[in-house]
Motif scaffolding. Structure first.
Motif, PDB file in Angstrom:
ATOM      1  N   PHE A 345       0.840  -1.198   0.000  1.00 53.75           N
ATOM      2  CA  PHE A 345       0.000   0.000   0.000  1.00 53.75           C
ATOM      3  C   PHE A 345       0.876   1.249   0.000  1.00 53.75           C
ATOM      4  CE2 PHE A 345      -3.765  -2.378   1.120  1.00 53.75           C
ATOM      5  CZ  PHE A 345      -4.849  -1.530   0.842  1.00 53.75           C
ATOM      6  N   VAL A 346       0.344   2.320  -0.586  1.00 56.70           N
ATOM      7  CA  VAL A 346       0.919   3.651  -0.409  1.00 56.70           C
ATOM      8  C   VAL A 346      -0.192   4.580   0.082  1.00 56.70           C
ATOM      9  CG1 VAL A 346       2.834   3.506  -2.045  1.00 56.70           C
ATOM     10  CG2 VAL A 346       0.575   4.157  -2.871  1.00 56.70           C
ATOM     11  N   ARG A 347       0.146   5.425   1.030  1.00 60.29           N
ATOM     12  CA  ARG A 347      -0.779   6.468   1.498  1.00 60.29           C
ATOM     13  C   ARG A 347      -0.285   7.787   0.932  1.00 60.29           C
ATOM     14  NH1 ARG A 347      -0.882   9.719   6.497  1.00 60.29           N
ATOM     15  NH2 ARG A 347      -3.027  10.228   7.129  1.00 60.29           N
ATOM     16  N   ILE A 348      -1.140   8.459   0.177  1.00 65.65           N
ATOM     17  CA  ILE A 348      -0.726   9.651  -0.541  1.00 65.65           C
ATOM     18  C   ILE A 348      -1.487  10.866  -0.013  1.00 65.65           C
ATOM     19  CG2 ILE A 348      -0.490  10.760  -2.788  1.00 65.65           C
ATOM     20  CD1 ILE A 348      -0.389   8.035  -4.065  1.00 65.65           C
ATOM     21  N   PRO A 349      -0.818  11.773   0.689  1.00 64.62           N
ATOM     22  CA  PRO A 349      -1.459  13.003   1.145  1.00 64.62           C
ATOM     23  C   PRO A 349      -1.783  13.918  -0.041  1.00 64.62           C
ATOM     24  CG  PRO A 349       0.498  12.497   2.458  1.00 64.62           C
ATOM     25  CD  PRO A 349       0.535  11.614   1.252  1.00 64.62           C
ATOM     26  N   ASP A 389      -5.272  10.248   1.187  1.00 65.12           N
ATOM     27  CA  ASP A 389      -5.507  10.969   2.435  1.00 65.12           C
ATOM     28  C   ASP A 389      -5.704  12.445   2.146  1.00 65.12           C
ATOM     29  OD1 ASP A 389      -5.428  10.705   5.498  1.00 65.12           O
ATOM     30  OD2 ASP A 389      -4.137  12.435   5.085  1.00 65.12           O
ATOM     31  N   PHE A 390      -6.899  12.956   2.471  1.00 65.88           N
ATOM     32  CA  PHE A 390      -7.209  14.378   2.304  1.00 65.88           C
ATOM     33  C   PHE A 390      -6.481  15.128   3.408  1.00 65.88           C
ATOM     34  CE2 PHE A 390     -10.858  17.641   1.762  1.00 65.88           C
ATOM     35  CZ  PHE A 390     -10.111  18.346   0.830  1.00 65.88           C
ATOM     36  N   HIS A 391      -5.340  15.712   3.054  1.00 60.22           N
ATOM     37  CA  HIS A 391      -4.345  16.115   4.035  1.00 60.22           C
ATOM     38  C   HIS A 391      -4.403  17.586   4.423  1.00 60.22           C
ATOM     39  CE1 HIS A 391      -1.033  13.978   5.966  1.00 60.22           C
ATOM     40  NE2 HIS A 391      -0.290  15.066   5.909  1.00 60.22           N
ATOM     41  N   ALA A 392      -4.923  18.427   3.552  1.00 56.76           N
ATOM     42  CA  ALA A 392      -4.949  19.866   3.817  1.00 56.76           C
ATOM     43  C   ALA A 392      -6.296  20.420   3.390  1.00 56.76           C
ATOM     44  CB  ALA A 392      -3.822  20.565   3.061  1.00 56.76           C
ATOM     45  N   LEU A 393      -7.054  20.992   4.328  1.00 55.13           N
ATOM     46  CA  LEU A 393      -8.405  21.482   4.090  1.00 55.13           C
ATOM     47  C   LEU A 393      -8.432  23.004   4.120  1.00 55.13           C
ATOM     48  CD1 LEU A 393      -8.810  18.480   4.832  1.00 55.13           C
ATOM     49  CD2 LEU A 393     -10.871  19.149   6.086  1.00 55.13           C
ATOM     50  N   PRO A 394      -9.397  23.622   3.437  1.00 56.16           N
ATOM     51  CA  PRO A 394      -9.465  25.091   3.443  1.00 56.16           C
ATOM     52  C   PRO A 394      -9.668  25.636   4.849  1.00 56.16           C
ATOM     53  CG  PRO A 394     -11.454  24.121   2.506  1.00 56.16           C
ATOM     54  CD  PRO A 394     -10.457  23.022   2.630  1.00 56.16           C
ATOM     55  N   GLY A 395      -8.821  26.581   5.241  1.00 55.53           N
ATOM     56  CA  GLY A 395      -8.859  27.134   6.583  1.00 55.53           C
ATOM     57  C   GLY A 395      -7.980  26.400   7.564  1.00 55.53           C
ATOM     58  N   SER A 396      -7.502  25.202   7.215  1.00 51.28           N
ATOM     59  CA  SER A 396      -6.672  24.325   8.039  1.00 51.28           C
ATOM     60  C   SER A 396      -7.492  23.617   9.113  1.00 51.28           C
ATOM     61  CB  SER A 396      -5.517  25.079   8.715  1.00 51.28           C
ATOM     62  OG  SER A 396      -4.800  24.210   9.584  1.00 51.28           O
TER      63      SER A 396
END
Length: 801
Positions: A345-349, A389-396
């Motif tokens: 497996f690879v986890r990709i941010p 992996d959803f790593h960075a969201l708007p607003g943090s």
């Protein structure tokens, strides 16, 4: 197992996959076992004692099995041959594609051919098989393969004349066909064909090429998309597969003991041996090339890095430097090496700006998405599965540098917390629609919807409602049940695994994500060898309990670090706890040099780190190491955070060459006994969440932390255009024309027609990244306020797959 090839490819005749483990001969073909049952455990095909005459990558016949290894004393099974009335043994091993099973009956019976020269019955009785009463007498075979009679000399002369005439005719006709007829036919025929052979003459760019091999194993030569080559090294029986004419073929297999992509991964039974591709598509100082940040001393996160790059147009190349980083930091060869390291497996941010940016956000938009598409292609080629992996969201979502902007966090927290959550859920929906398409769902099999939200500040209630809403969006996109879209992975929000026990019962394929690090706590100068069993006693019991109480539980991140030493481990310019230079008051423990000077580590240090790695792998059971690769420092030219790099550990002897050897390191820890419950893996009952549970997690929450009532906060309205994700383009030559493969349209469920969340023109908004501030007053003009917070989305009835 479910068919993974997309509907548009159903007419493609696929070769059978090579068997990786022969079935036990006697248990399958003899009930009860035959008198000559050997009891010999048959080795996998890749351990065969003889060379395989079939072309590289070509499949073995499916009826080939354990008879090949039936005689443990010789290492092969010789076969019985019949010639007229005399029986002989072959002196060489049977070829690997012999059809012995097709000849032998299920049970010994009189008058039947039985292809086993070692059977005692063969060595007794008159004629040794010549008698019609013997089971060696194969009447049907004799009638099909009769011994030719001796012909007269005149007959031979006539036959020779006819043969000579045929040869002359062929010599005339064949050149005419290939020079005149075939070119004319090819130029008038533009129909597409789908080859089933192990070679192809097409390319993904549509340019003509010579025949190329599309599959191979250990030692084979791989040609990459840019035309460069390298030797594939995989001692675990893995096979790569890439045919430009069939770009969504899932025949590749990472290792012989990992199911190929065209079979369903058995979560809870098959172990996840994974690695993160940290710092690639979401940059952060410690993981990606530190030189990227060292060039701009003012850069502390991707926000400030992007600003610095954009301003550096005279010599630095501007924001395009980020794309250069995407191209060079992780390449196709990394994926090949990951499979060769025994990982599956690879986890990709992935950051939200892979989809879009809005006013004032400095990130390079959409470009990282094109490289994530390359990641899917490369993972498919080498049989690896992806955890997106959803790593960075708007607003943090946490205020840390890997979320895009260091400082405050503004998702489900603060005055813009609900608006940022609405926008984030939109992006989750967009990603889910894309990866649930049949072209991608067998490669991207886990979707981590939000990396490390600050649950301790957000509160479990608001976080649970957000998680529930994400579940609704994803399952509306994918449908319910195994094979329909990804596992949904939820980070525990730093609340602890036990807080999520029995959460969302009967939910379809959800997983819990934990990030067990010990390096950010109190520091110690104890030697590395003293940590040999720390993971077992610290994490083992927690993971075992969660696997039973919640379901699939995995460590989305862990490392070999036991101190916070290393370049940028805590962030740019933040120092270390170990040396007493980190923010706040920390005692000085010592110098970090012994923990970072890996070039001078002795065997004791290396074996101590490896023992810690093995204990971590065994205790965590399903895991993703952080990270595959650490870039070199521009100041020293070497990696300065060595205990965070899997690749460096493999190259220098402190990571195991085979992760399976970790099994048993944590003795007597009560490792979870599979399988998971049926509904937890998409089976019976999946999606049948009790109504009382769904009612308790309606969206949105009435209040959020550090802001108050949601009804009084800035919110978005679903009236905008949805920013869908574009699919890749694959072209290939077919005769004299160029064809384009069907790659989907980016949207799995056409009935999902809801609009996107956007600002209301008559409302006032704060900056999404504002942090603590009083909301604007009044928020909206009359009428707009009613539209600001949409009606709750109730969990729909599960659709039958």
């Amino acid at each position: 197992m479910y068919p993974s090839n997309s509907a548009h490819s159903q007419d493609i005749p696929y070769d059978p996959l090579p068997l990786t483990q022969d079935p036990p001969r006697d248990s399958i073909y003899h009930d009860p076992p035959s008198p000559h049952a050997s009891g010999f455990d048959t080795p996998p095909v890749e351990m065969s004692y003889f060379s395989d005459p079939t072309p590289p990558g070509a499949a073995q016949p499916r009826f080939l099995g354990a008879a090949l290894y039936d005689d443990p004393s010789t290492g092969y099974r010789d076969s019985f041959a019949s010639q007229n009335t005399q029986n002989t043994f072959r002196t060489a091993p049977s070829v690997v594609n012999s059809s012995v099973y097709a000849l032998n009956p299920d049970t010994p019976q009189a008058g039947a051919y039985y292809d086993d020269p070692h059977d005692p019955e063969y060595n007794t009785g008159p004629g040794q098989g010549a008698s019609s009463d013997s089971p060696r007498y194969l009447a049907q075979k004799r009638s099909a393969y009769t011994v030719p009679r001796v012909k007269s000399k005149r007959g031979l002369i006539i036959a020779g004349s006819i043969l000579a005439a045929v040869i002359v005719l062929i010599a005339i006709v064949v050149p005419i066909y290939f020079i005149v007829i075939k070119p004319k036919s090819s130029s008038s025929n533009n129909s597409s064909v789908s080859p089933s052979s192990p070679t192809s003459t097409s390319t993904s760019s549509g340019q003509p090429s010579s025949a190329v091999v599309v599959t191979g194993g250990d030692g084979s030569t791989v040609t990459t998309g840019d035309g460069t080559t390298f030797t594939y090294s995989n001692s675990f029986g893995g096979t790569w597969y890439w045919d430009p004419q069939d770009p969504f073929n899932n025949n590749a297999q990472a290792q012989s003991w990992t199911l190929p992509l065209n079979q369903t991964f058995r979560f809870g039974t098959d172990q996840i041996f994974g690695v993160n591709l940290g710092g690639w598509l979401t940059t952060e100082p410690v993981s990606c090339a530190p030189a990227l940040y060292q060039k701009y001393p003012q850069a502390i996160d991707e926000w400030t890095l992007s600003q610095a790059m954009a301003a550096d147009t005279s010599s630095g190349g501007g924001l395009s430097q980020l794309e250069t980083h995407y191209k060079t930091f992780i390449t196709e060869q990394d994926f090949a090496e990951i499979a060769g390291a025994g990982l599956n497996f690879v986890r990709i941010p992935l950051p939200y700006w892979a989809i879009e940016v809005r006013s004032g956000e400095p990130f390079l938009p959409k470009t990282s998405w094109t490289y994530f598409l390359k990641a899917i292609q490369w993972a498919r080629k080498y049989g690896l599965r992806i955890n997106l992996d959803f790593h960075a969201l708007p607003g943090s979502q946490n205020g840390w540098n890997h979320s895009g902007k260091f400082g405050t966090f503004n998702v489900l927290y603060g005055p813009m917390g609900i608006a940022n959550a609405q926008r984030s859920l939109d992006y989750i929906r967009i990603i889910a629609e894309f990866i649930s398409q049949p072209e991608y769902r067998d490669v991207v099999v886990i979707f981590g919807i939000t990396n490390e939200p600050q649950g301790t500040s957000i509160g479990k209630d608001a976080l649970s409602r957000y998680y529930m809403q994400a579940y609704n969006y994803i399952r509306k996109a994918s449908g319910i049940g195994e094979g329909n879209g990804p596992f949904i992975s939820y980070h525990d929000g730093f609340l602890g695994l036990s807080q999520w026990a029995d959460w969302l019962p009967n939910a379809d394929r959800i997983a819990l994500d934990d990030h067990p690090y010990i390096c950010f706590d109190s520091q110690s100068s104890a030697p590395m060898s003293s940590y040999a069993q720390t993971p077992c006693t610290t994490w083992g019991g927690l993971m075992n309990t969660s696997m039973s109480a919640f379901g699939l539980t995995a460590a989305g991140e862990f490392s070999n670090a036991v101190t916070d030493c290393g370049l940028y481990v805590n962030g740019v310019g933040l120092g270390t706890r170990y040396e007493g230079t980190y923010t706040g008051t920390w005692p000085v423990i010592g110098s970090c040099t012994p923990w970072t000077d890996w070039q001078n580590w002795d065997s004791t240090m290396k074996s101590g780190i490896q023992q810690f790695a093995l204990a971590s792998m065994d205790a965590l059971q399903n895991w993703f190491f952080w990270t595959w690769k650490i870039g070199n420092s521009s100041a020293t030219g070497v990696v300065e955070s060595p205990q965070w790099s899997y690749q460096l550990g493999l190259q220098n002897g402190w990571m195991p060459k085979d992760p399976r050897v970790a099994s048993g390191t944590c003795a007597n820890q009560g490792i979870f006994s599979p399988p998971l419950q049926a509904w937890q893996t998409g089976g019976a009952g999946a999606g049948q969440i009790p109504a009382a549970v769904t009612a308790s997690y309606t969206w949105p929450p009435s209040q959020i932390s550090n802001a108050g009532a949601v009804s009084l906060l800035p919110s978005y309205t679903p009236t905008g255009t949805v920013a869908t994700l574009p699919p890749p383009t694959f072209t290939y030559s077919s005769g004299s024309s160029v064809k384009t493969a069907n790659a989907g349209n980016g949207w799995q469920n056409p009935s999902d027609t809801a609009s996107g969340m956007v600002a209301i023109t008559t409302c006032s908004y704060l900056n999404p990244w504002v942090g603590s501030a009083a909301p604007p007053s009044p928020l909206c003009s009359s009428g707009a306020a009613a539209r600001a917070v949409p009606d709750p989305l109730i969990t729909p009835s599960p659709r039958q797959s």
